[in-house]
Design a protein around this motif. Structure first.
Motif, PDB file in Angstrom:
ATOM      1  N   ASP A   1       3.889   9.510  -1.664  1.00 34.71           N
ATOM      2  CA  ASP A   1       3.599   9.003  -0.366  1.00 34.71           C
ATOM      3  C   ASP A   1       2.517   9.010   0.242  1.00 34.71           C
ATOM      4  OD1 ASP A   1       4.565   8.411   2.525  1.00 34.71           O
ATOM      5  OD2 ASP A   1       6.391   9.355   2.423  1.00 34.71           O
ATOM      6  N   ARG A   2       1.942   7.923   0.868  1.00 38.11           N
ATOM      7  CA  ARG A   2       0.502   7.677   1.451  1.00 38.11           C
ATOM      8  C   ARG A   2       0.637   7.972   2.712  1.00 38.11           C
ATOM      9  NH1 ARG A   2      -1.240   3.011  -2.424  1.00 38.11           N
ATOM     10  NH2 ARG A   2      -2.520   4.246  -4.022  1.00 38.11           N
TER      11      ARG A   2
ATOM     12  N   ARG B   1      17.387  22.345   2.052  1.00 40.46           N
ATOM     13  CA  ARG B   1      17.583  21.966   0.487  1.00 40.46           C
ATOM     14  C   ARG B   1      16.556  20.655   0.643  1.00 40.46           C
ATOM     15  NH1 ARG B   1      21.559  18.117  -2.752  1.00 40.46           N
ATOM     16  NH2 ARG B   1      20.630  18.245  -4.768  1.00 40.46           N
ATOM     17  N   HIS B   2      15.799  20.996  -0.493  1.00 40.15           N
ATOM     18  CA  HIS B   2      14.506  20.200  -0.615  1.00 40.15           C
ATOM     19  C   HIS B   2      14.587  19.373  -1.911  1.00 40.15           C
ATOM     20  CE1 HIS B   2      10.025  19.435  -1.529  1.00 40.15           C
ATOM     21  NE2 HIS B   2      10.566  18.510  -0.698  1.00 40.15           N
ATOM     22  N   VAL B   3      14.505  18.015  -1.761  1.00 37.41           N
ATOM     23  CA  VAL B   3      14.952  17.145  -2.992  1.00 37.41           C
ATOM     24  C   VAL B   3      13.383  16.175  -2.890  1.00 37.41           C
ATOM     25  CG1 VAL B   3      15.963  15.355  -4.084  1.00 37.41           C
ATOM     26  CG2 VAL B   3      17.250  17.287  -3.159  1.00 37.41           C
ATOM     27  N   GLU B   4      12.479  16.190  -3.812  1.00 37.19           N
ATOM     28  CA  GLU B   4      11.506  15.605  -4.216  1.00 37.19           C
ATOM     29  C   GLU B   4      11.669  14.473  -5.075  1.00 37.19           C
ATOM     30  OE1 GLU B   4       7.669  17.043  -2.897  1.00 37.19           O
ATOM     31  OE2 GLU B   4       7.071  16.512  -4.993  1.00 37.19           O
ATOM     32  N   VAL B   5      11.835  13.223  -4.849  1.00 39.31           N
ATOM     33  CA  VAL B   5      12.255  12.079  -5.538  1.00 39.31           C
ATOM     34  C   VAL B   5      10.947  11.642  -6.276  1.00 39.31           C
ATOM     35  CG1 VAL B   5      13.397   9.834  -5.889  1.00 39.31           C
ATOM     36  CG2 VAL B   5      14.340  11.538  -4.247  1.00 39.31           C
ATOM     37  N   GLU B   6      10.914  11.429  -7.775  1.00 38.04           N
ATOM     38  CA  GLU B   6       9.917  11.085  -8.498  1.00 38.04           C
ATOM     39  C   GLU B   6       9.810   9.666  -8.343  1.00 38.04           C
ATOM     40  OE1 GLU B   6       7.980  11.413 -12.943  1.00 38.04           O
ATOM     41  OE2 GLU B   6       9.994  12.569 -12.505  1.00 38.04           O
ATOM     42  N   GLY B   7       8.470   9.167  -8.211  1.00 37.31           N
ATOM     43  CA  GLY B   7       8.106   7.749  -7.838  1.00 37.31           C
ATOM     44  C   GLY B   7       8.568   7.038  -6.495  1.00 37.31           C
ATOM     45  N   MET B   8       9.330   7.820  -5.802  1.00 37.02           N
ATOM     46  CA  MET B   8       9.785   7.328  -4.414  1.00 37.02           C
ATOM     47  C   MET B   8       8.376   7.417  -3.681  1.00 37.02           C
ATOM     48  SD  MET B   8      12.792   8.539  -1.924  1.00 37.02           S
ATOM     49  CE  MET B   8      12.226   8.622  -0.113  1.00 37.02           C
ATOM     50  N   ALA B   9       8.033   6.275  -2.748  1.00 40.96           N
ATOM     51  CA  ALA B   9       7.075   6.333  -1.453  1.00 40.96           C
ATOM     52  C   ALA B   9       7.780   6.111  -0.521  1.00 40.96           C
ATOM     53  CB  ALA B   9       6.063   5.236  -1.989  1.00 40.96           C
ATOM     54  N   HIS B  10       6.934   5.516   0.673  1.00 41.79           N
ATOM     55  CA  HIS B  10       7.280   5.756   1.886  1.00 41.79           C
ATOM     56  C   HIS B  10       8.095   4.198   2.280  1.00 41.79           C
ATOM     57  CE1 HIS B  10       6.956   7.920   5.713  1.00 41.79           C
ATOM     58  NE2 HIS B  10       6.955   6.678   6.338  1.00 41.79           N
ATOM     59  N   HIS B  11       9.054   4.167   1.597  1.00 47.42           N
ATOM     60  CA  HIS B  11      10.003   3.047   1.844  1.00 47.42           C
ATOM     61  C   HIS B  11      11.266   3.253   1.265  1.00 47.42           C
ATOM     62  CE1 HIS B  11      10.931  -1.424   0.312  1.00 47.42           C
ATOM     63  NE2 HIS B  11      10.969  -1.276   1.432  1.00 47.42           N
ATOM     64  N   LEU B  12      12.299   2.533   1.789  1.00 46.87           N
ATOM     65  CA  LEU B  12      13.584   2.587   1.428  1.00 46.87           C
ATOM     66  C   LEU B  12      13.884   1.557   0.316  1.00 46.87           C
ATOM     67  CD1 LEU B  12      15.509   4.075   4.605  1.00 46.87           C
ATOM     68  CD2 LEU B  12      14.591   5.249   2.818  1.00 46.87           C
ATOM     69  N   ALA B  13      13.347   1.606  -0.564  1.00 42.25           N
ATOM     70  CA  ALA B  13      13.549   0.455  -1.891  1.00 42.25           C
ATOM     71  C   ALA B  13      14.663   0.347  -2.381  1.00 42.25           C
ATOM     72  CB  ALA B  13      12.372   0.522  -2.748  1.00 42.25           C
TER      73      ALA B  13
ATOM     74  N   HIS C   1       0.879  -1.217   0.005  1.00 45.11           N
ATOM     75  CA  HIS C   1      -0.090  -0.149  -0.237  1.00 45.11           C
ATOM     76  C   HIS C   1       0.845   1.336  -0.142  1.00 45.11           C
ATOM     77  CE1 HIS C   1      -3.278   2.572   0.792  1.00 45.11           C
ATOM     78  NE2 HIS C   1      -2.639   3.209   2.054  1.00 45.11           N
ATOM     79  N   ILE C   2       1.995   1.247   0.904  1.00 43.86           N
ATOM     80  CA  ILE C   2       2.695   2.643   0.882  1.00 43.86           C
ATOM     81  C   ILE C   2       4.065   2.749   0.135  1.00 43.86           C
ATOM     82  CG2 ILE C   2       1.833   3.038   3.142  1.00 43.86           C
ATOM     83  CD1 ILE C   2       4.399   2.032   4.488  1.00 43.86           C
ATOM     84  N   GLY C   3       4.222   1.249  -0.480  1.00 41.98           N
ATOM     85  CA  GLY C   3       5.568   1.137  -1.406  1.00 41.98           C
ATOM     86  C   GLY C   3       4.953   2.137  -2.738  1.00 41.98           C
ATOM     87  N   SER C   4       6.163   1.632  -3.442  1.00 42.27           N
ATOM     88  CA  SER C   4       6.139   2.279  -4.862  1.00 42.27           C
ATOM     89  C   SER C   4       6.168   1.139  -6.096  1.00 42.27           C
ATOM     90  CB  SER C   4       7.260   3.099  -5.034  1.00 42.27           C
ATOM     91  OG  SER C   4       7.633   3.664  -6.266  1.00 42.27           O
ATOM     92  N   ALA C   5       5.394   1.412  -7.286  1.00 37.28           N
ATOM     93  CA  ALA C   5       5.456   0.515  -8.222  1.00 37.28           C
ATOM     94  C   ALA C   5       6.807   0.826  -9.134  1.00 37.28           C
ATOM     95  CB  ALA C   5       4.333   0.745  -9.102  1.00 37.28           C
ATOM     96  N   VAL C   6       7.225   2.062  -8.817  1.00 34.73           N
ATOM     97  CA  VAL C   6       8.540   2.683  -9.610  1.00 34.73           C
ATOM     98  C   VAL C   6       9.735   1.845  -8.997  1.00 34.73           C
ATOM     99  CG1 VAL C   6       9.998   4.647 -10.283  1.00 34.73           C
ATOM    100  CG2 VAL C   6       7.468   4.698 -10.374  1.00 34.73           C
TER     101      VAL C   6
END
Length: 305
Positions: free
Chosen positions: A249-250, A268-280, A184-189
């Motif tokens: 991120d859910r 500094r703010h870095v928003e990572v495309e495709g990243m969710a709430h998991h250190l995949a 649920h909170i992870g990423s398909a990317v």
């Protein structure tokens, strides 16, 4: 997930017993990794720890109070209704207490200043240490965390519904719950490594003592609620700060990362495309690169981005 090194214990004066592990050269720059809600010290991906070790860092991981093999706090957990309404019990500990544990561990290890890297609730703890103990923090990295401000970083209702289920009663059920939440909170990317996650969840259940750990997560949630909106406090942070968040991120809405970066001067703010709430696995190399660059900038006294 982190697995190297023996479990060590620090009996903090007037505080809990903190389980921790230390790796790397004694003269390496100390990097303290602060885990998130309900997670133990093994939740940090092994690839991430090794990436920091390869750069000469001394890496310290630890179990927060009410997690892993650290002390279980005796106060009753908040009721599900209190948690749903965002209210804490009057006798709840707060993020300040968890920040004091963190500083106490540094004292125990004889570390005057460290680079703090915190994920989720661990990011909140790191923020609190940096605001209240600026002399102890060389740099701060806050990963998918938030400020406690109303209307930012909110947990999705679909995630809250899953968090509200009764605690797992067996190791197998705990593993299944972990995989379901991660789906649920992870990423398909950046998908998880299923075998690694199964192994980690089984080990985490064993390290936490299984059913004995049930009150820990609600008490940690209570600590977050007891701390309220910390936006004003974050304005006192002087350490060079890097804020990393995913855009899907859910668990902590991306607005939490944006609010954190706005609250901390010069962050500094870095928003990572495709990243969710998991250190995949797929996102860890990017995170290690960002953190390593941030540590070098801090060591050089760059101070601000």
């Amino acid at each position: 997930m982190t697995g190297a090194g023996p479990d060590l214990f620090a009996d903090l004066p007037g505080g809990p017993r903190i389980c921790h592990r230390v790796e790397g050269p004694e003269d390496g720059a100390p990097v303290l990794l602060v885990a998130g809600l309900g997670l133990d010290l093994t939740s940090w991906p092994r690839r991430m720890v090794e990436g920091l070790l390869e750069r000469g860092s001394r890496v310290i991981v630890f179990d927060n109070r009410d997690a892993g093999r650290s002390t279980r706090i005796a106060t009753p957990p908040p009721s599900p209704l209190h948690s749903l309404l965002g209210r804490a019990r009057p006798d709840s500990y707060d993020l300040g207490d968890m920040a004091a544990d963190t500083v106490g561990l540094l004292d125990h290890l004889g570390i005057a200043r460290a680079h703090l890297v915190g994920m989720s609730m661990g990011g909140m703890i790191g923020q609190t240490v940096a605001a209240r103990h600026p002399d102890r923090v060389a740099t701060l990295t806050s990963i998918f965390s938030t400020t406690g401000g109303r209307g930012v970083g909110r947990v999705a209702w679909s995630t809250l519904a899953r968090m509200g289920k009764r605690p797992a009663r067996t190791a197998q059920e705990s593993v299944e719950r972990h995989l379901a939440m991660l789906a649920h909170i992870g990423s398909a990317v950046f998908p998880p490594d299923r075998d690694e996650e199964v192994a980690w969840a089984a080990r985490a259940w064993e390290r936490a003592g299984g059913v004995r750990s049930r009150g820990g997560v609600p008490r940690q949630i209570g600590a977050i609620h007891a701390s309220g909106d910390r936006t004003g406090e974050l304005a006192r942070i002087t350490a060079p700060t890097l804020v990393i968040h995913g855009d899907t991120d859910r668990m902590v809405h991306p607005s939490g990362g944006r609010a954190t970066a706005l609250a901390v001067p010069g962050a500094r703010h870095v928003e990572v495309e495709g990243m969710a709430h998991h250190l995949a696995p797929g996102v860890v190399p990017r995170l290690v690169g960002l953190i390593a660059d941030h540590l070098v900038r801090g060591a050089r006294g760059a101070g601000r981005y």
